[in-house]
Motif scaffolding. Structure first.
Motif, PDB file in Angstrom:
ATOM      1  N   PRO A  31       0.828  -1.213   0.000  1.00 13.83           N
ATOM      2  CA  PRO A  31       0.000   0.000   0.000  1.00 13.83           C
ATOM      3  C   PRO A  31       0.856   1.253   0.000  1.00 13.83           C
ATOM      4  CG  PRO A  31       0.038  -1.021   2.171  1.00 13.83           C
ATOM      5  CD  PRO A  31       0.734  -1.973   1.258  1.00 13.83           C
ATOM      6  N   CYS A  32       0.305   2.311  -0.591  1.00 12.91           N
ATOM      7  CA  CYS A  32       1.008   3.597  -0.618  1.00 12.91           C
ATOM      8  C   CYS A  32       0.857   4.277   0.736  1.00 12.91           C
ATOM      9  CB  CYS A  32       0.429   4.467  -1.724  1.00 12.91           C
ATOM     10  SG  CYS A  32       1.380   5.972  -2.039  1.00 12.91           S
ATOM     11  N   PRO A  33       1.889   4.915   1.254  1.00 10.18           N
ATOM     12  CA  PRO A  33       1.774   5.603   2.548  1.00 10.18           C
ATOM     13  C   PRO A  33       0.693   6.678   2.523  1.00 10.18           C
ATOM     14  CG  PRO A  33       4.063   5.387   1.886  1.00 10.18           C
ATOM     15  CD  PRO A  33       3.248   4.976   0.711  1.00 10.18           C
ATOM     16  N   PHE A  34       0.160   6.960   3.698  1.00  7.26           N
ATOM     17  CA  PHE A  34      -0.902   7.957   3.824  1.00  7.26           C
ATOM     18  C   PHE A  34      -0.375   9.325   3.408  1.00  7.26           C
ATOM     19  CE2 PHE A  34      -3.217  11.031   6.574  1.00  7.26           C
ATOM     20  CZ  PHE A  34      -4.469  10.885   5.970  1.00  7.26           C
ATOM     21  N   GLN A  35      -1.182  10.061   2.633  1.00  3.80           N
ATOM     22  CA  GLN A  35      -0.869  11.400   2.145  1.00  3.80           C
ATOM     23  C   GLN A  35       0.345  11.416   1.219  1.00  3.80           C
ATOM     24  OE1 GLN A  35      -0.541  13.826   5.704  1.00  3.80           O
ATOM     25  NE2 GLN A  35      -2.720  14.300   5.663  1.00  3.80           N
ATOM     26  N   CYS A  36       0.610  10.320   0.552  1.00  4.87           N
ATOM     27  CA  CYS A  36       1.681  10.244  -0.437  1.00  4.87           C
ATOM     28  C   CYS A  36       1.097   9.751  -1.756  1.00  4.87           C
ATOM     29  CB  CYS A  36       2.800   9.313   0.026  1.00  4.87           C
ATOM     30  SG  CYS A  36       3.690   9.889   1.497  1.00  4.87           S
ATOM     31  N   TYR A  37       1.825   9.973  -2.814  1.00  4.58           N
ATOM     32  CA  TYR A  37       1.429   9.529  -4.137  1.00  4.58           C
ATOM     33  C   TYR A  37       2.462   8.519  -4.617  1.00  4.58           C
ATOM     34  CZ  TYR A  37      -1.516  13.689  -3.964  1.00  4.58           C
ATOM     35  OH  TYR A  37      -2.434  14.641  -3.582  1.00  4.58           O
ATOM     36  N   CYS A  38       2.011   7.404  -5.108  1.00  8.19           N
ATOM     37  CA  CYS A  38       2.884   6.359  -5.601  1.00  8.19           C
ATOM     38  C   CYS A  38       2.653   6.197  -7.100  1.00  8.19           C
ATOM     39  CB  CYS A  38       2.618   5.033  -4.888  1.00  8.19           C
ATOM     40  SG  CYS A  38       2.984   5.086  -3.110  1.00  8.19           S
ATOM     41  N   PHE A  39       3.736   6.193  -7.840  1.00  8.09           N
ATOM     42  CA  PHE A  39       3.665   6.030  -9.287  1.00  8.09           C
ATOM     43  C   PHE A  39       4.364   4.712  -9.621  1.00  8.09           C
ATOM     44  CE2 PHE A  39       3.762  10.489  -8.198  1.00  8.09           C
ATOM     45  CZ  PHE A  39       2.682  10.989  -8.898  1.00  8.09           C
ATOM     46  N   ALA A  40       3.584   3.715 -10.033  1.00  6.20           N
ATOM     47  CA  ALA A  40       4.150   2.413 -10.352  1.00  6.20           C
ATOM     48  C   ALA A  40       4.861   2.483 -11.695  1.00  6.20           C
ATOM     49  CB  ALA A  40       3.052   1.355 -10.374  1.00  6.20           C
ATOM     50  N   GLY A  41       5.898   1.700 -11.824  1.00  3.83           N
ATOM     51  CA  GLY A  41       6.660   1.644 -13.062  1.00  3.83           C
ATOM     52  C   GLY A  41       7.891   0.794 -12.844  1.00  3.83           C
ATOM     53  N   PRO A  42       8.842   0.885 -13.772  1.00  6.66           N
ATOM     54  CA  PRO A  42      10.071   0.117 -13.570  1.00  6.66           C
ATOM     55  C   PRO A  42      10.764   0.458 -12.255  1.00  6.66           C
ATOM     56  CG  PRO A  42       9.954   0.994 -15.801  1.00  6.66           C
ATOM     57  CD  PRO A  42       8.826   1.610 -15.037  1.00  6.66           C
ATOM     58  N   LYS A  43      10.640   1.715 -11.836  1.00  6.08           N
ATOM     59  CA  LYS A  43      11.174   2.141 -10.541  1.00  6.08           C
ATOM     60  C   LYS A  43      10.068   2.882  -9.807  1.00  6.08           C
ATOM     61  CE  LYS A  43      15.985   2.539 -12.027  1.00  6.08           C
ATOM     62  NZ  LYS A  43      17.180   3.400 -12.109  1.00  6.08           N
ATOM     63  N   LEU A  44       9.630   2.333  -8.719  1.00  2.00           N
ATOM     64  CA  LEU A  44       8.522   2.912  -7.976  1.00  2.00           C
ATOM     65  C   LEU A  44       8.911   4.297  -7.462  1.00  2.00           C
ATOM     66  CD1 LEU A  44       5.691   2.449  -6.893  1.00  2.00           C
ATOM     67  CD2 LEU A  44       6.704   1.473  -4.841  1.00  2.00           C
ATOM     68  N   LEU A  45       8.041   5.276  -7.692  1.00  3.38           N
ATOM     69  CA  LEU A  45       8.294   6.663  -7.314  1.00  3.38           C
ATOM     70  C   LEU A  45       7.243   7.093  -6.299  1.00  3.38           C
ATOM     71  CD1 LEU A  45       9.659   9.446  -7.679  1.00  3.38           C
ATOM     72  CD2 LEU A  45       8.102   9.853  -9.580  1.00  3.38           C
TER      73      LEU A  45
END
Length: 388
Positions: free
Chosen positions: A31-45
């Motif tokens: 899961p993505c941390p609270f109040q953060c944005y996660c962008f999936a891809g070859p390198k998670l951002l």
């Protein structure tokens, strides 16, 4: 007889592999941390911009995260093992490697004032760290320990409020970073460069723009040289108030011998003394870099710049003035008829004006045209016809 490709027996060995791939693909992502944005891809951002509520790094960052950005928070203090199990309240917990794949960590504009020893423990793969635009006041001498893969460290606009004590701590903190390639120290009001940074064996570029450097001393220039075949680092020095006195001669000679080491050499300008203000540093003659009597450190303000170069500039200025005068005379010659006509018209207009003044003067001076004197008021009062 071997089964054909279309028979069921041929698919039997492939089924376990397909089931394993499907299970791996269907595994739920962290899961993505609270109040953060996660962008999936070859390198998670991950990007966290939570404002003043975020006072410590998030604890639930996915372990496969590669890039973590926290901007605009209120972290204030980065305690030991802040990203590997350390407690933000000061209670030291057993630190582990929670983010083994993290390669880039950006912590800009987070009001960070203190970075304790071992603040980045547990990040073995970290290659880029950005602490720019934070009001750092204290930096532990072992703040960057445990970062064997660090290649880029950005501290732009982060050291201005720390004073000389912070610069000494920075020397100690940079010493273990043997593989550091890029170091950003722009906009920090530094009066000298940290010698530990200049001695890093693999450093490729040091950004020291927009500081308070009056020049580089012999110790700093000596530290920039490398033994063996290792190339020296590139140095960015633009927008520094260089003092172009006798103490600047070693720096000028070093830049001219290795111009490629200072990519912005053409942007270097003199801030003092006054006769050399805003002059290009690279275009100076060594004969101009002189100190006043009793001022061996190059701080003299009044320096005599008389010499062949200055005399040549005066001669050139005189030739330019002579050329301008010649052009003006040529213009007058080519327009001589028009100028003569204009002068004749002006002379006639002046003569007509003077004749008009002369005529009015004669009219005013003629006694026959003098106005008659009015009768006294008493005679009118006693006249017989007044009826009184």
């Amino acid at each position: 007889m071997a089964p054909h490709a279309g028979q069921p027996g041929a698919r039997g060995p492939l089924l376990p592999g397909l089931l394993l791939v499907a299970a791996a693909l269907s595994r739920p992502a962290a899961p993505c941390p609270f109040q953060c944005y996660c962008f999936a891809g070859p390198k998670l951002l991950l990007r966290c911009a939570s404002g003043a509520e975020l006072r410590q790094p998030p604890r639930d960052v996915p372990p496969d995260a590669r890039n973590l950005t926290i901007v605009g928070a209120n972290l204030t203090v980065l305690r030991a093992a802040a990203f590997a199990g350390g407690d933000a309240d000061g209670e030291q917990k057993e630190a582990g490697v929670r983010l083994p794949l993290l390669t880039a960590l950006r912590l800009t504009q987070n009001n960070i004032e203190v970075v304790e020893d071992g603040a980045f423990d547990g990040l073995p793969s970290l290659e880029a760290l950005d602490l720019s635009q934070n009001p750092l006041r204290a930096l532990g001498g072992a703040a960057f320990r445990g970062l064997p893969a660090l290649r880029s460290l950005q501290l732009n606009q982060a050291l201005a409020q720390g004073g000389p004590a912070l610069l000494e701590s920075l020397d100690a903190a940079l010493a273990p970073l043997a593989d550091l390639r890029l170091l950003g120290l722009a906009g920090n009001a530094l009066s000298r460069l940290p010698l530990a940074a200049l001695r890093l064996p693999r450093l490729e570029q040091l950004d020291a723009r927009r500081n308070a450097l009056a020049g580089l001393g012999t110790d700093e220039l000596r530290a920039l040289e490398r033994d063996g075949d290792l190339p020296g680092p590139r140095l960015l020095l633009a927008d520094n108030p260089l003092r172009c006195g006798c103490a600047a001669r070693p720096l000028l000679a070093w830049i001219r011998n290795a111009t490629e080491r200072v990519p912005d050499a053409r942007r270097l300008r003199c801030a003092a003394p006054r006769p050399l203000h805003n002059r290009s540093f690279l275009d100076l003659d060594e004969a101009w870099l002189r100190c006043a009597d009793g001022d061996a450190d190059g701080r003299g303000e009044e320096v005599d710049l008389s010499g062949p170069e200055l005399e040549a500039s005066y001669v050139f200025f005189g030739l330019v003035l002579a050329l301008i005068g010649l052009i003006f005379l040529m213009v007058l010659y080519l327009n001589r008829r028009g100028i003569q006509r204009w002068m004749r018209n002006l002379r006639e207009a002046c003569r007509d004006q003077m004749e008009g003044y002369h005529y009015r003067y004669e009219q005013d001076a003629d006694p026959r045209r003098a106005p008659t004197t009015a009768a006294p008021a008493s005679s009118c009062a006693t006249s017989p016809g007044s009826g009184l």
